[in-house]
Write a protein that holds these residues in place. Sequence first.
Motif, PDB file in Angstrom:
ATOM      1  N   MET A   1       0.842  -1.206   0.000  1.00  0.00           N
ATOM      2  CA  MET A   1       0.000   0.000   0.000  1.00  0.00           C
ATOM      3  C   MET A   1       0.874   1.253   0.000  1.00  0.00           C
ATOM      4  SD  MET A   1      -2.864   1.710   0.185  1.00  0.00           S
ATOM      5  CE  MET A   1      -4.143   0.531   0.622  1.00  0.00           C
ATOM      6  N   TYR A   2       0.560   2.175  -0.868  1.00  0.00           N
ATOM      7  CA  TYR A   2       1.284   3.442  -0.895  1.00  0.00           C
ATOM      8  C   TYR A   2       0.803   4.336   0.249  1.00  0.00           C
ATOM      9  CZ  TYR A   2       2.693   2.061  -5.595  1.00  0.00           C
ATOM     10  OH  TYR A   2       3.221   1.388  -6.664  1.00  0.00           O
ATOM     11  N   LYS A   3       1.737   5.066   0.836  1.00  0.00           N
ATOM     12  CA  LYS A   3       1.404   6.018   1.890  1.00  0.00           C
ATOM     13  C   LYS A   3       1.403   7.450   1.383  1.00  0.00           C
ATOM     14  CE  LYS A   3       3.071   3.177   5.735  1.00  0.00           C
ATOM     15  NZ  LYS A   3       3.995   3.109   6.913  1.00  0.00           N
ATOM     16  N   ASP A   4       2.099   7.687   0.263  1.00  0.00           N
ATOM     17  CA  ASP A   4       2.195   9.028  -0.302  1.00  0.00           C
ATOM     18  C   ASP A   4       2.036   8.974  -1.816  1.00  0.00           C
ATOM     19  OD1 ASP A   4       3.300  10.839   2.078  1.00  0.00           O
ATOM     20  OD2 ASP A   4       4.361   8.914   2.153  1.00  0.00           O
ATOM     21  N   ILE A   5       1.233   9.885  -2.360  1.00  0.00           N
ATOM     22  CA  ILE A   5       1.047   9.968  -3.810  1.00  0.00           C
ATOM     23  C   ILE A   5       1.235  11.417  -4.260  1.00  0.00           C
ATOM     24  CG2 ILE A   5      -0.589   9.731  -5.720  1.00  0.00           C
ATOM     25  CD1 ILE A   5      -1.849   7.395  -4.308  1.00  0.00           C
ATOM     26  N   PHE A   6       2.119  11.614  -5.223  1.00  0.00           N
ATOM     27  CA  PHE A   6       2.323  12.920  -5.844  1.00  0.00           C
ATOM     28  C   PHE A   6       1.573  12.939  -7.170  1.00  0.00           C
ATOM     29  CE2 PHE A   6       5.944  12.554  -3.054  1.00  0.00           C
ATOM     30  CZ  PHE A   6       6.222  13.856  -2.636  1.00  0.00           C
ATOM     31  N   LEU A   7       0.810  14.010  -7.404  1.00  0.00           N
ATOM     32  CA  LEU A   7       0.102  14.181  -8.660  1.00  0.00           C
ATOM     33  C   LEU A   7       0.661  15.393  -9.401  1.00  0.00           C
ATOM     34  CD1 LEU A   7      -3.657  13.766  -7.580  1.00  0.00           C
ATOM     35  CD2 LEU A   7      -2.132  12.010  -8.507  1.00  0.00           C
TER      36      LEU A   7
ATOM     37  N   ILE B   1       9.484  11.155   3.760  1.00  0.00           N
ATOM     38  CA  ILE B   1       8.712  10.276   2.881  1.00  0.00           C
ATOM     39  C   ILE B   1       9.610   9.159   2.350  1.00  0.00           C
ATOM     40  CG2 ILE B   1       7.485  10.142   0.666  1.00  0.00           C
ATOM     41  CD1 ILE B   1       6.561  13.026   1.186  1.00  0.00           C
ATOM     42  N   LYS B   2       9.137   7.933   2.465  1.00  0.00           N
ATOM     43  CA  LYS B   2       9.904   6.774   2.003  1.00  0.00           C
ATOM     44  C   LYS B   2       9.585   6.484   0.537  1.00  0.00           C
ATOM     45  CE  LYS B   2      10.039   4.659   6.605  1.00  0.00           C
ATOM     46  NZ  LYS B   2       9.675   3.462   7.409  1.00  0.00           N
ATOM     47  N   ALA B   3      10.639   6.407  -0.266  1.00  0.00           N
ATOM     48  CA  ALA B   3      10.463   6.216  -1.699  1.00  0.00           C
ATOM     49  C   ALA B   3       9.718   4.928  -2.039  1.00  0.00           C
ATOM     50  CB  ALA B   3      11.823   6.228  -2.395  1.00  0.00           C
ATOM     51  N   ASN B   4       9.959   3.881  -1.263  1.00  0.00           N
ATOM     52  CA  ASN B   4       9.330   2.588  -1.576  1.00  0.00           C
ATOM     53  C   ASN B   4       7.860   2.523  -1.170  1.00  0.00           C
ATOM     54  OD1 ASN B   4       9.692   2.486   1.182  1.00  0.00           O
ATOM     55  ND2 ASN B   4      10.652   0.465   1.212  1.00  0.00           N
ATOM     56  N   GLU B   5       7.364   3.620  -0.602  1.00  0.00           N
ATOM     57  CA  GLU B   5       5.945   3.690  -0.237  1.00  0.00           C
ATOM     58  C   GLU B   5       5.244   4.829  -0.976  1.00  0.00           C
ATOM     59  OE1 GLU B   5       6.458   2.056   4.373  1.00  0.00           O
ATOM     60  OE2 GLU B   5       6.196   4.203   4.006  1.00  0.00           O
ATOM     61  N   THR B   6       5.860   5.259  -2.084  1.00  0.00           N
ATOM     62  CA  THR B   6       5.388   6.465  -2.772  1.00  0.00           C
ATOM     63  C   THR B   6       5.124   6.209  -4.245  1.00  0.00           C
ATOM     64  OG1 THR B   6       6.685   7.826  -1.242  1.00  0.00           O
ATOM     65  CG2 THR B   6       5.948   8.882  -3.280  1.00  0.00           C
TER      66      THR B   6
END
Length: 210
Positions: free
Chosen positions: A1-7, A154-159
């Motif tokens: 599951m992603y914790k952070d999403i950049f749009l 922010i962790k890259a593997n959760e983004t």
Amino acid sequence: MYKDIFLDFNGTIINDLDLCVELLNVFLKEQGKKELSIDEYKHVFKFPIRQYYMDAGIDFNIESYESLAIRFIRAYQPRSMKCGLFPHIVDTVKRLKEMGIRVYILSASEQNNLLEQTNTYGITKYFDAVLGINNIHAASKVDIALDFMKKSGIKANETLFVGDTLHDYEVSLAMGVDCVLVSCGHQAKDILDKAGCRVINSVADIFSVL
């Protein structure tokens, strides 16, 4: 599951494709060059913007890139307030937030211009941060993203990063995060497919990859 999403913003959140094609064709017509269709535009558009202008047929000997950039923003900014957002953007972001995912805007737009747009559309409040650059020349947003990730822990593997161009894919690589591209924006799907990552129709389809 992603914790952070950049749009990404342009072509991902705001539907400004027609306006950008129109303004490019104004510049081309002024220089006596062939105007482009939307499909032709989507196959020539790229970053850096200077290169895209040249590939589209713009001659910087007739007018400098710097002059065109200023004229573009002066024409684009007020009219962008009426372009509209892609369908279901707000509902999609709300749903992501309900899932416990932090959502950010990351754009090559100048910061104040970007905030004017998000405030006008009433969407600033739905995002955890709105990140733009400090000039109007649409440079890379990599440094902004990396700095923000470091400061925010922010962790890259959760983004995940979602954009509409191959440059957005390049940004995701520099960030070390996963990428999904949308085909509703400024580059054609056959170009986006070259990235080798998942391509969806729009941000509203993001749940198919979560």
